[in-house]
Design a protein around this motif. Structure first.
Motif, mmCIF file in Angstrom:
data_model
loop_
_atom_site.group_PDB
_atom_site.id
_atom_site.type_symbol
_atom_site.label_atom_id
_atom_site.label_comp_id
_atom_site.label_asym_id
_atom_site.label_seq_id
_atom_site.Cartn_x
_atom_site.Cartn_y
_atom_site.Cartn_z
ATOM 1 N N LEU A 152 0.814 -1.204 0.000
ATOM 2 C CA LEU A 152 0.000 0.000 0.000
ATOM 3 C C LEU A 152 0.851 1.259 0.000
ATOM 4 O O LEU A 152 1.844 1.350 0.723
ATOM 5 C CB LEU A 152 -0.924 0.019 1.224
ATOM 6 N N SER A 153 0.460 2.216 -0.806
ATOM 7 C CA SER A 153 1.119 3.518 -0.839
ATOM 8 C C SER A 153 0.298 4.442 -1.721
ATOM 9 O O SER A 153 -0.236 4.024 -2.752
ATOM 10 C CB SER A 153 2.551 3.409 -1.402
ATOM 11 N N SER A 222 9.752 4.639 1.587
ATOM 12 C CA SER A 222 9.193 3.904 0.451
ATOM 13 C C SER A 222 8.333 4.774 -0.456
ATOM 14 O O SER A 222 8.405 4.656 -1.685
ATOM 15 C CB SER A 222 8.392 2.697 0.943
ATOM 16 N N ASP A 223 7.522 5.659 0.118
ATOM 17 C CA ASP A 223 6.686 6.521 -0.719
ATOM 18 C C ASP A 223 7.532 7.393 -1.633
ATOM 19 O O ASP A 223 7.215 7.579 -2.816
ATOM 20 C CB ASP A 223 5.789 7.417 0.149
ATOM 21 N N THR A 224 8.619 7.919 -1.083
ATOM 22 C CA THR A 224 9.527 8.759 -1.878
ATOM 23 C C THR A 224 10.233 7.919 -2.930
ATOM 24 O O THR A 224 10.400 8.355 -4.084
ATOM 25 C CB THR A 224 10.560 9.439 -0.958
ATOM 26 N N LEU A 225 10.647 6.711 -2.542
ATOM 27 C CA LEU A 225 11.361 5.836 -3.473
ATOM 28 C C LEU A 225 10.476 5.472 -4.668
ATOM 29 O O LEU A 225 10.944 5.461 -5.815
ATOM 30 C CB LEU A 225 11.821 4.571 -2.752
ATOM 31 N N ILE A 226 9.225 5.180 -4.417
ATOM 32 C CA ILE A 226 8.302 4.805 -5.496
ATOM 33 C C ILE A 226 8.232 5.911 -6.551
ATOM 34 O O ILE A 226 8.173 5.637 -7.753
ATOM 35 C CB ILE A 226 6.906 4.499 -4.913
ATOM 36 N N HIS A 259 9.660 -8.970 0.667
ATOM 37 C CA HIS A 259 8.801 -7.792 0.540
ATOM 38 C C HIS A 259 9.372 -6.793 -0.464
ATOM 39 O O HIS A 259 8.625 -6.035 -1.097
ATOM 40 C CB HIS A 259 8.649 -7.141 1.923
ATOM 41 N N LYS A 260 10.701 -6.797 -0.637
ATOM 42 C CA LYS A 260 11.313 -5.853 -1.572
ATOM 43 C C LYS A 260 10.878 -6.124 -3.012
ATOM 44 O O LYS A 260 10.909 -5.212 -3.839
ATOM 45 C CB LYS A 260 12.841 -5.885 -1.464
ATOM 46 N N THR A 261 10.470 -7.356 -3.313
ATOM 47 C CA THR A 261 9.957 -7.650 -4.652
ATOM 48 C C THR A 261 8.760 -6.761 -4.959
ATOM 49 O O THR A 261 8.656 -6.165 -6.044
ATOM 50 C CB THR A 261 9.544 -9.130 -4.769
ATOM 51 N N SER A 262 7.858 -6.655 -3.997
ATOM 52 C CA SER A 262 6.675 -5.816 -4.169
ATOM 53 C C SER A 262 7.052 -4.338 -4.218
ATOM 54 O O SER A 262 6.427 -3.561 -4.949
ATOM 55 C CB SER A 262 5.680 -6.074 -3.041
ATOM 56 N N ARG A 266 6.136 -1.790 -7.167
ATOM 57 C CA ARG A 266 5.470 -0.508 -6.939
ATOM 58 C C ARG A 266 6.289 0.655 -7.493
ATOM 59 O O ARG A 266 5.736 1.698 -7.856
ATOM 60 C CB ARG A 266 5.223 -0.281 -5.436
ATOM 61 N N CYS A 267 7.601 0.487 -7.565
ATOM 62 C CA CYS A 267 8.484 1.509 -8.152
ATOM 63 C C CYS A 267 8.454 1.494 -9.682
ATOM 64 O O CYS A 267 9.052 2.364 -10.320
ATOM 65 C CB CYS A 267 9.926 1.299 -7.687
ATOM 66 N N GLY A 268 7.792 0.491 -10.261
ATOM 67 C CA GLY A 268 7.760 0.370 -11.707
ATOM 68 C C GLY A 268 9.005 -0.256 -12.302
ATOM 69 O O GLY A 268 9.280 -0.093 -13.493
ATOM 70 N N LEU A 269 9.745 -1.009 -11.476
ATOM 71 C CA LEU A 269 11.003 -1.616 -11.922
ATOM 72 C C LEU A 269 10.807 -3.086 -12.276
ATOM 73 O O LEU A 269 10.328 -3.866 -11.438
ATOM 74 C CB LEU A 269 12.068 -1.528 -10.823
ATOM 75 N N PRO A 270 11.164 -3.514 -13.475
ATOM 76 C CA PRO A 270 11.238 -4.950 -13.745
ATOM 77 C C PRO A 270 12.181 -5.620 -12.748
ATOM 78 O O PRO A 270 13.174 -5.027 -12.319
ATOM 79 C CB PRO A 270 11.790 -5.011 -15.173
#
Length: 346
Positions: A152-153, A222-226, A259-262, A266-270
């Motif tokens: 969630l974010s 995480s919100d900033t990273l996304i 959890h980092k996979t998700s 969420r960051c849009g990274l393959p």
């Protein structure tokens, strides 16, 4: 009534707490009743102990016959006590597994772990590999699986970001301590034609081989990273070696759902993931990235990716990002658990 038990968390920067608080928020949004105390974030050990104790006691008083109680496992204190009292009051227990103590932490034997899991009436493993592992150990309770962690974010990745081209940048995010990520210190000498952006703390660049290939970005919320991640792929890899994922942390990838996979999704990274990881089939079947046997494979694979292939992976990732931002996988798993318990209770 469907209900859950919230508790005090000693911090919200760790991915483990993020996964648990997200699940609580999803259950609250679906109308589940929190029978514990309101979620808090006090770091003090004694305060945390007292809040946990009073939350458990309140929960057990509030439970009613026919309730279905969702617990997030492991619940380090009072797990067996809660389950026994809940069953005595005529309630059913569903547990959502976050971690298994008999793997990397070795705090329980396998038989002890299975015995604890059997306090539940229904178990949600995090992926099919963990689900099968539990079944193979002759667990007597029904076992479903999650698939991947929802994340969630309110933040959103840039869907219109320009398509990259070599040399690519690979993101590796999380706690970067040597105990879990010893491979980082030898990875650099294997890198050809790409660079690595490290998000997190605990890595000592001066001790790494090939350190010119690394860029230290530090800890980012995480919100900033996304919204602002710098990179083209996210790597899921643990352990001591660049040749394979080994050691307690590395081998655990065969059953765990990092959890980092998700977060990467969420960051849009393959995603780039070890080919024997539990989530490799998920990444492969949804065409979300690359599955590799060793990190040296990246030197060849990254150069072979076409613009169209990358576009397809990123579009798939963005669709998956939208799905896990809404709690799709936990909702699906929870509904199956509830339906099973309601059917067998008739």
């Amino acid at each position: 009534m469907k209900c859950y038990l919230s508790r005090n968390y000693k911090g919200v920067s760790s991915s483990g707490y993020k996964a648990k608080t997200d699940m609580e928020d999803l259950m609250a949004g679906w109308g589940f009743r929190n029978i514990g105390l309101k979620r808090t974030f006090y770091p003090h050990v004694i305060v945390s102990f007292v809040l946990t104790l009073f939350g458990v006691l309140k929960a057990l008083v509030c439970l009613r016959k026919g309730d279905i109680l969702f617990l997030q496992y492991p619940l380090k204190k009072y797990f067996s006590f809660i389950c026994n009292v809940a069953h005595f009051k005529g309630c059913k227990i569903v547990i959502l597994i976050h971690d298994l103590g008999s793997f990397r932490r070795k705090k329980l034997s396998v038989s002890q772990e299975i015995k604890r899991l059997e306090h539940a009436d229904y178990i949600i493993a995090t992926n099919p590999a963990m689900q099968q592992w539990i079944k193979d150990r002759h667990c007597q309770m029904p076992v479903g699986h999650l698939g991947v962690w929802d994340y969630l974010s309110v933040a959103r990745p840039d869907a219109h970001k320009e398509l990259p081209s070599p040399p690519y940048q690979i993101v590796y995010a999380g706690a970067l301590s040597r105990r879990k990520n010893a491979f980082l210190y030898s990875w650099g000498e294997k890198i050809e034609g790409y660079s690595v952006n490290l998000y997190g703390s605990g890595f000592f660049l001066e001790e790494a081989k090939g350190r010119e290939h690394f860029r230290i970005k530090g800890f980012v919320q995480s919100d900033t990273l996304i919204e602002s991640v710098e990179g083209d792929f996210g790597l899921v890899w643990d352990g001591d070696s660049v040749e394979t994922c080994c050691g307690d942390f590395g081998e655990y990838l065969q059953f765990n759902t990092p959890h980092k996979t998700s977060l990467y999704i969420r960051c849009g990274l393959p995603v780039i993931i070890w080919e024997r990881a539990a989530l490799a089939p998920f990444v492969q079947s949804n065409r979300l990235g690359l599955c590799i046997g060793k990190l040296e494979d990246l030197n060849r694979l990254l150069l072979s990716i076409t613009v169209e292939e990358y576009r397809e992976m990123r579009n798939n990732v963005l669709r998956m990002s939208d799905r896990i931002s809404k709690g799709f996988y936990f909702k699906q798993a929870a509904e199956k658990a509830i339906a099973f318990l309601q059917t067998t209770n008739q």
